[in-house]
Design a protein around this motif. Structure first.
Motif, PDB file in Angstrom:
ATOM      1  N   GLU A  15      43.475  30.186  39.024  1.00 58.89           N
ATOM      2  CA  GLU A  15      42.896  31.532  39.027  1.00 58.89           C
ATOM      3  C   GLU A  15      42.444  31.965  40.421  1.00 58.89           C
ATOM      4  OE1 GLU A  15      39.831  31.569  36.065  1.00 58.89           O
ATOM      5  OE2 GLU A  15      41.251  31.496  34.396  1.00 58.89           O
ATOM      6  N   ALA A  50      46.498  41.108  36.890  1.00 55.90           N
ATOM      7  CA  ALA A  50      45.039  41.018  37.017  1.00 55.90           C
ATOM      8  C   ALA A  50      44.420  42.309  37.537  1.00 55.90           C
ATOM      9  CB  ALA A  50      44.674  39.858  37.938  1.00 55.90           C
ATOM     10  N   SER A  96      34.158  29.772  45.717  1.00 54.33           N
ATOM     11  CA  SER A  96      33.613  30.621  44.652  1.00 54.33           C
ATOM     12  C   SER A  96      32.232  31.198  44.961  1.00 54.33           C
ATOM     13  CB  SER A  96      33.576  29.831  43.346  1.00 54.33           C
ATOM     14  OG  SER A  96      33.074  30.615  42.301  1.00 54.33           O
ATOM     15  N   ASP A 156      42.452  23.441  43.763  1.00 51.28           N
ATOM     16  CA  ASP A 156      41.367  23.683  42.809  1.00 51.28           C
ATOM     17  C   ASP A 156      40.010  23.344  43.422  1.00 51.28           C
ATOM     18  OD1 ASP A 156      40.575  24.309  39.953  1.00 51.28           O
ATOM     19  OD2 ASP A 156      39.741  22.297  40.150  1.00 51.28           O
ATOM     20  N   VAL A 198      47.924  30.040  41.273  1.00 51.07           N
ATOM     21  CA  VAL A 198      47.884  30.909  40.087  1.00 51.07           C
ATOM     22  C   VAL A 198      47.187  30.197  38.937  1.00 51.07           C
ATOM     23  CG1 VAL A 198      49.296  32.061  38.338  1.00 51.07           C
ATOM     24  CG2 VAL A 198      49.918  32.236  40.748  1.00 51.07           C
ATOM     25  N   GLU A 199      47.526  28.925  38.727  1.00 56.57           N
ATOM     26  CA  GLU A 199      46.916  28.165  37.636  1.00 56.57           C
ATOM     27  C   GLU A 199      45.405  28.036  37.786  1.00 56.57           C
ATOM     28  OE1 GLU A 199      48.952  24.464  37.677  1.00 56.57           O
ATOM     29  OE2 GLU A 199      50.784  25.241  36.723  1.00 56.57           O
ATOM     30  N   LYS A 259      51.076  38.005  38.962  1.00 61.18           N
ATOM     31  CA  LYS A 259      49.679  37.794  38.596  1.00 61.18           C
ATOM     32  C   LYS A 259      48.778  38.865  39.221  1.00 61.18           C
ATOM     33  CE  LYS A 259      47.899  35.116  36.487  1.00 61.18           C
ATOM     34  NZ  LYS A 259      47.376  35.149  35.092  1.00 61.18           N
ATOM     35  N   GLU A 263      42.557  35.883  40.879  1.00 62.76           N
ATOM     36  CA  GLU A 263      41.394  36.552  40.296  1.00 62.76           C
ATOM     37  C   GLU A 263      40.171  36.426  41.202  1.00 62.76           C
ATOM     38  OE1 GLU A 263      43.981  35.414  36.771  1.00 62.76           O
ATOM     39  OE2 GLU A 263      43.513  34.671  38.761  1.00 62.76           O
TER      40      GLU A 263
END
Length: 587
Positions: free
Chosen positions: A370, A412, A329, A322, A367-368, A408, A373
């Motif tokens: 994201e 997505a 990002s 995370d 996956v958790e 996923k 995505e």
């Protein structure tokens, strides 16, 4: 089925070492700015010259008269007279010759051998003892022990010469000097500690021409002196707002990189020290621009993650996935400036997260958080981040233990950008990763369920356009591999069985370079399509222009099974069963 990333994922931890960038004014540059130009004129701005005032200098006499010719200078009766050789008296010349001889004697290099080392070690121990004694005696009077501190600092720096004489490493360790040097990392004067770290960095650097036994003897002695914990303690106490401390942290990271070339040390760094939490904290520290130490911390974390799967497990438990996704990002739409620390930093945090998504626990966390995505945004809108995002998705989807990442990706709306990129011409590495993504989805998505049906539909749409792309790729890479296979066949015919076995790895590596992995992955995908869709079978045969393509695909898959049988120490029973089943559908 191994990918090229998996085959070559562990880099040499002692290669391509970075260099510390020193800030501040460069005295040499300031000095060189006043040097004369090639024609002998001093480089000045806006100064008038004599040539501006004098147009005709034929009749102008300026400066001292020229010296007389040598024949005029020495008369016939004064060949050994008062002046000779440019105007020096004989006595003066004799004195200067004597001084030159003394200078030569002083500049003769001292022989660096065991006797020299023992003398150096004795003096070094005396310096440490004297400094310790004076510090204890005059604790509140620094002026009383600063002189001994300066002498100790000079002796520490003098140890640098050992990096050019690695044959003395083992004796250096036996004399106990290594332990004494390491102990200085806990010195109250951080300048002494930093200089000691820098010397340790020099002695263990990749550029030192040391035999493995010599390097091991030195490093083992350092580890016995608790080097790893002392390095971490210095990281904790140094303040990067101070330039010397900032350099100290850089040298600590460099030492850790040197030591990580030994896998057992890398594992220890990840499991038995607090280094991993510090590295995660350091790469997240906000900075106006990415500094050299922030980039180096990211690089060090990537090296450790590539060296041991256990380290990856620990970083995952620290919510590392995370944290790193948050760092990635900003690059979903923005590229760092080329050639900067930030560009390297981005590449290294991509390497970190790529290692973390390989194990099943990492895939779930990915996956958790994201992660899929975020990667898809990079596929649609990124530039520099796009090929790295493709690589990351390939690793996340790899393995049959968990299909969550594959599901996923479909959920997505990732099929459209993935196939869009696949249909365009890409470089070899990107092609490998795109094929890996398709192969992983065919392997992992459950049969007769919506995600798999949607995947197969992408191969069928527009009159099997994706199948056409696969066949063209197969034709291209099959021809490249065939050329190398012919060369290897000729070389194998000229050597005996023993040499042929010795060169087996070299030949396999050459086949991989030619595109063997791409060919194998294309054939696995084609085999899946043939097994699941009779229309795809007919279309693939028609696109190939001959019926023999299925036999060629079968031969490629059988070769992979044979390689697995020849290497039972690394079994992948699920992959072997999958390939064996696909082979039956190619009859």
């Amino acid at each position: 089925m191994s990918s090229l990333d998996e085959l070559f994922k562990k880099p040499s931890a002692r290669s391509n070492k970075r260099k510390l960038e020193i800030n501040g004014h460069n005295a040499d540059a300031v000095y060189k700015a006043t040097k004369t130009s090639a024609n002998g004129d001093v480089k000045t701005n806006g100064r008038a010259t004599v040539e501006d005032e004098v147009e005709d200098d034929d009749d102008v006499a300026a400066g001292p008269e020229l010296p007389p010719d040598e024949e005029e200078q020495l008369s016939d009766d004064d060949e050994e007279g008062r002046f000779f050789g440019g105007g020096l008296t004989r006595d003066t010349a004799d004195v200067m010759d004597f001084i030159d001889e003394q200078d030569k004697d002083e500049t003769k290099s001292e022989k660096v051998d065991i006797a020299w080392l023992r003398k150096l070690a004795l003096n070094f121990e005396k310096r440490i003892s004297k400094n310790t004694e004076l510090r204890a005696k005059f604790e509140d009077k620094p002026e009383k022990f600063m002189g001994s501190e300066a002498d100790l600092d000079a002796d520490i720096k003098a140890l640098s010469i050992l990096s050019e004489h690695s044959e003395l490493y083992e004796e250096f360790a036996k004399l106990g000097c290594v332990s004494s040097l390491v102990s200085l990392l806990s010195h109250d004067n951080t300048d002494i500690a930093i200089d000691s770290i820098e010397i340790i960095n020099e002695l263990t650097d990749e550029n030192v021409e040391a035999e493995q036994e010599q390097w091991d003897a030195l490093v083992d002695a350092m580890l016995e002196a608790d080097l790893l914990n002392l390095l971490y303690e210095n990281i904790s106490r140094l303040n990067e707002d101070i330039e010397s401390d900032r350099a100290g942290i850089y040298h600590v990271l460099s030492v850790l990189e040197n030591l990580s070339s030994r896998p057992s040390i890398a594992a220890t760094l990840g499991q038995k020290t607090e280094l991993l939490p510090w590295l995660l904290s350091r790469i997240r520290r906000p900075e106006p621009t990415v500094s050299q130490n922030k980039q180096y911390a990211a690089e060090m974390l990537a090296i450790l993650l590539q060296s041991s799967s256990e380290i990856g497990t620990k970083v995952i438990s620290l919510d590392g996935i995370d944290a790193i996704l948050q760092l990635l990002s900003p690059y979903r739409k923005r590229d760092p400036a080329k050639g900067t620390e930030e560009e390297e930093y981005m590449a290294n945090i991509f390497d970190c997260i790529t290692c973390l998504v390989d194990p099943p626990a990492g895939k779930i966390k990915f996956v958790e958080a994201e992660g899929i995505e975020l990667c898809l945004i990079m596929l649609r809108e990124g530039k520099l981040s796009k090929p790295r995002a493709i690589r990351l998705i390939n690793h996340a989807l790899g393995g049959a233990e968990d299909a969550s990442c594959c599901e996923k990706l479909v959920e997505a709306a990732g099929l459209k950008p993935t196939f869009g990129l696949f249909m365009k011409k890409q470089d070899k590495e990107t092609t490998e990763h795109l094929l890996g993504i398709l192969a992983s989805m065919l392997r992992s998505l459950p049969a007769n369920e919506a995600p798999r049906i949607r995947l197969l539909a992408k191969f069928v749409e527009k009159d099997y356009q994706a199948c056409d792309r696969l066949v063209k790729l197969r034709r291209e890479y099959a021809s490249k591999v065939a050329v190398i296979d012919r060369e290897i066949g000729q070389e194998r015919a000229r050597v005996d069985a023993a040499e042929s076995e010795e060169r087996a790895d070299e030949w396999f590596s050459r086949r991989l370079d030619a595109g063997l992995y791409v060919l194998q992955t294309v054939d696995v995908i084609l085999a899946w399509l043939v097994a699941e869709d009779d229309g795809a079978r007919r279309k693939i045969q028609a696109l190939a222009g001959r019926d023999g393509i299925l036999e060629d695909v079968r031969a490629t898959l059988q070769e992979q099974v044979d390689i697995m049988d020849a290497n039972p120490e690394n079994p992948d029973s699920m992959l072997k069963d999958m390939l064996s089943t696909l082979i039956k559908h190619l009859i």
